[in-house]
Scaffold this active site. Sequence first.
Site, PDB file in Angstrom:
ATOM      1  N   ASP A 185      11.069   2.295 -39.382  1.00  0.00           N
ATOM      2  CA  ASP A 185       9.982   1.319 -39.448  1.00  0.00           C
ATOM      3  C   ASP A 185      10.166   0.371 -40.622  1.00  0.00           C
ATOM      4  O   ASP A 185       9.384  -0.559 -40.795  1.00  0.00           O
ATOM      5  CB  ASP A 185       8.635   2.055 -39.567  1.00  0.00           C
ATOM      6  CG  ASP A 185       7.443   1.113 -39.476  1.00  0.00           C
ATOM      7  OD1 ASP A 185       7.379   0.347 -38.504  1.00  0.00           O
ATOM      8  OD2 ASP A 185       6.583   1.143 -40.391  1.00  0.00           O
ATOM      9  N   ARG A 217       8.945  15.556 -56.101  1.00  0.00           N
ATOM     10  CA  ARG A 217       9.168  15.573 -57.547  1.00  0.00           C
ATOM     11  C   ARG A 217       8.704  16.876 -58.169  1.00  0.00           C
ATOM     12  O   ARG A 217       9.270  17.350 -59.153  1.00  0.00           O
ATOM     13  CB  ARG A 217       8.437  14.396 -58.211  1.00  0.00           C
ATOM     14  CG  ARG A 217       9.102  13.050 -57.991  1.00  0.00           C
ATOM     15  CD  ARG A 217       8.313  11.938 -58.622  1.00  0.00           C
ATOM     16  NE  ARG A 217       6.999  11.792 -58.007  1.00  0.00           N
ATOM     17  CZ  ARG A 217       6.093  10.889 -58.365  1.00  0.00           C
ATOM     18  NH1 ARG A 217       6.356  10.066 -59.368  1.00  0.00           N
ATOM     19  NH2 ARG A 217       4.937  10.795 -57.739  1.00  0.00           N
ATOM     20  N   GLU A 236      13.496  -7.255 -44.769  1.00  0.00           N
ATOM     21  CA  GLU A 236      12.557  -7.580 -43.686  1.00  0.00           C
ATOM     22  C   GLU A 236      12.175  -9.054 -43.720  1.00  0.00           C
ATOM     23  O   GLU A 236      12.001  -9.620 -44.800  1.00  0.00           O
ATOM     24  CB  GLU A 236      11.306  -6.707 -43.832  1.00  0.00           C
ATOM     25  CG  GLU A 236      11.612  -5.220 -43.704  1.00  0.00           C
ATOM     26  CD  GLU A 236      10.388  -4.350 -43.924  1.00  0.00           C
ATOM     27  OE1 GLU A 236       9.270  -4.894 -44.140  1.00  0.00           O
ATOM     28  OE2 GLU A 236      10.527  -3.119 -43.898  1.00  0.00           O
ATOM     29  N   LEU A 257       6.048  14.751 -50.491  1.00  0.00           N
ATOM     30  CA  LEU A 257       4.883  15.452 -49.958  1.00  0.00           C
ATOM     31  C   LEU A 257       3.612  14.959 -50.648  1.00  0.00           C
ATOM     32  O   LEU A 257       2.846  15.736 -51.203  1.00  0.00           O
ATOM     33  CB  LEU A 257       5.041  16.965 -50.117  1.00  0.00           C
ATOM     34  CG  LEU A 257       4.267  17.811 -49.107  1.00  0.00           C
ATOM     35  CD1 LEU A 257       4.772  17.536 -47.698  1.00  0.00           C
ATOM     36  CD2 LEU A 257       4.402  19.297 -49.417  1.00  0.00           C
ATOM     37  N   GLY A 258       3.405  13.628 -50.585  1.00  0.00           N
ATOM     38  CA  GLY A 258       2.148  13.049 -51.028  1.00  0.00           C
ATOM     39  C   GLY A 258       1.151  13.070 -49.886  1.00  0.00           C
ATOM     40  O   GLY A 258       1.222  13.913 -48.988  1.00  0.00           O
ATOM     41  N   ARG A 306      10.289   3.591 -47.316  1.00  0.00           N
ATOM     42  CA  ARG A 306      10.938   2.376 -47.773  1.00  0.00           C
ATOM     43  C   ARG A 306      12.420   2.468 -47.447  1.00  0.00           C
ATOM     44  O   ARG A 306      13.039   3.530 -47.596  1.00  0.00           O
ATOM     45  CB  ARG A 306      10.745   2.178 -49.285  1.00  0.00           C
ATOM     46  CG  ARG A 306       9.322   1.853 -49.705  1.00  0.00           C
ATOM     47  CD  ARG A 306       8.902   0.472 -49.226  1.00  0.00           C
ATOM     48  NE  ARG A 306       7.589   0.080 -49.726  1.00  0.00           N
ATOM     49  CZ  ARG A 306       6.459   0.218 -49.055  1.00  0.00           C
ATOM     50  NH1 ARG A 306       6.475   0.742 -47.830  1.00  0.00           N
ATOM     51  NH2 ARG A 306       5.307  -0.181 -49.577  1.00  0.00           N
ATOM     52  N   HIS A 343       7.792  -2.402 -39.298  1.00  0.00           N
ATOM     53  CA  HIS A 343       7.006  -2.035 -40.482  1.00  0.00           C
ATOM     54  C   HIS A 343       5.502  -2.082 -40.173  1.00  0.00           C
ATOM     55  O   HIS A 343       4.736  -2.805 -40.809  1.00  0.00           O
ATOM     56  CB  HIS A 343       7.322  -2.954 -41.662  1.00  0.00           C
ATOM     57  CG  HIS A 343       6.975  -2.327 -42.987  1.00  0.00           C
ATOM     58  ND1 HIS A 343       7.603  -2.662 -44.153  1.00  0.00           N
ATOM     59  CD2 HIS A 343       6.053  -1.380 -43.331  1.00  0.00           C
ATOM     60  CE1 HIS A 343       7.093  -1.967 -45.159  1.00  0.00           C
ATOM     61  NE2 HIS A 343       6.144  -1.179 -44.674  1.00  0.00           N
ATOM     62  N   VAL A 344       5.108  -1.291 -39.185  1.00  0.00           N
ATOM     63  CA  VAL A 344       3.713  -1.284 -38.747  1.00  0.00           C
ATOM     64  C   VAL A 344       3.054   0.086 -38.871  1.00  0.00           C
ATOM     65  O   VAL A 344       1.923   0.278 -38.415  1.00  0.00           O
ATOM     66  CB  VAL A 344       3.591  -1.778 -37.287  1.00  0.00           C
ATOM     67  CG1 VAL A 344       3.961  -3.248 -37.177  1.00  0.00           C
ATOM     68  CG2 VAL A 344       4.468  -0.932 -36.343  1.00  0.00           C
ATOM     69  N   ILE A 378       9.615   6.122 -42.458  1.00  0.00           N
ATOM     70  CA  ILE A 378       8.395   5.311 -42.441  1.00  0.00           C
ATOM     71  C   ILE A 378       7.972   4.999 -43.883  1.00  0.00           C
ATOM     72  O   ILE A 378       6.831   4.621 -44.119  1.00  0.00           O
ATOM     73  CB  ILE A 378       7.242   6.009 -41.681  1.00  0.00           C
ATOM     74  CG1 ILE A 378       7.152   7.498 -42.014  1.00  0.00           C
ATOM     75  CG2 ILE A 378       7.450   5.838 -40.176  1.00  0.00           C
ATOM     76  CD1 ILE A 378       6.594   7.838 -43.343  1.00  0.00           C
TER      77      ILE A 378
END
Length: 322
Positions: free
Chosen positions: A254, A173, A259, A149-150, A230, A277-278, A228
């Site tokens: 994504d 965290r 990649e 939740l950044g 890593r 990855h867009v 979306i």
Amino acid sequence: MTATVLVLVETINDYLPILEHQGFHLILAPTPTERAQAIATHGSRIDAVLTRGPLGLYADEIAALPALKIICVIGAGYEHVDLQAASDRGITVTNGAGVNASSVADHAMALLLSLVRDIPRADAAVREGDWPKIMRPSLAGKRLGILGLGAVGMAIAQRAALGFDMSISYHNRQHRAELPYTFCATPTELARSCDFLIVATPGGIGTRHLINKQALDALGPNGFLVNIARASVVVTADLITALEQRRIAGAALDVFDDEPNVPAAFKSLKNVVLTPHVAGLSPEATQGTVELVGKNLVAFFGGKQVLTPVALPAALSTSAVR
């Protein structure tokens, strides 16, 4: 003195004049071959490197850049930047946390809508002359779980809660008691509590494989996963098996481990939506990101504090080079 910046990022060329107008000399090296050649040829005069998390900057490369003073990472993630090597050399590292949050959140919601409503298959069917009437779930009023939740996670939560009347749970965290969302102590608990699970946490050792077989089983046969963030956060083999066995309803991705190579299994599955990855790419986000890089570089070479420093581990060497 004009600082020389090695640019490893391949998607920002239209906005590089922002840095050039600030007086920086740029060396563009977006491919692995160009990167190696630039470091070998110009390494002694490169003062700064502009990269992104998946591209990184490795210890041997840092060692080959004796004049390097600052590494600027586009986006929040910096998982392949060797922070220990940077710390040992006294090199500053910055990132672009939060700048592309709106773009990534938009893409996360677009993927979720496409996946749950099965838009790609419906589109393909119409193009082929078919007219299927497929019953698909609605998003309104459902339970959304957000892992991380950044800035991105918050932007997703706001879109889901205000736009789709979803209830929001999260694992982070730290428990953010000031927010009206439900905190879950573990990723598995989070998965069990939701209909849709969106992965929005940074990559790196601390988040590696948080979503595994246990969490996917907790999400269940009616649950959908969107990543979306890593690929390293999710155990790819466990996800493929869960999708093949329909132990979860579907996934939208994504990001991938290697990649641009995508596992063939993902391509063959009908309950998967894939993008290259867009999520963070938009004119607004890219311009804002490059502008932040410029501000960090101007501050650093002007002897001031950078705006978005990355915390580094304690130096193992006492011979820092600046």
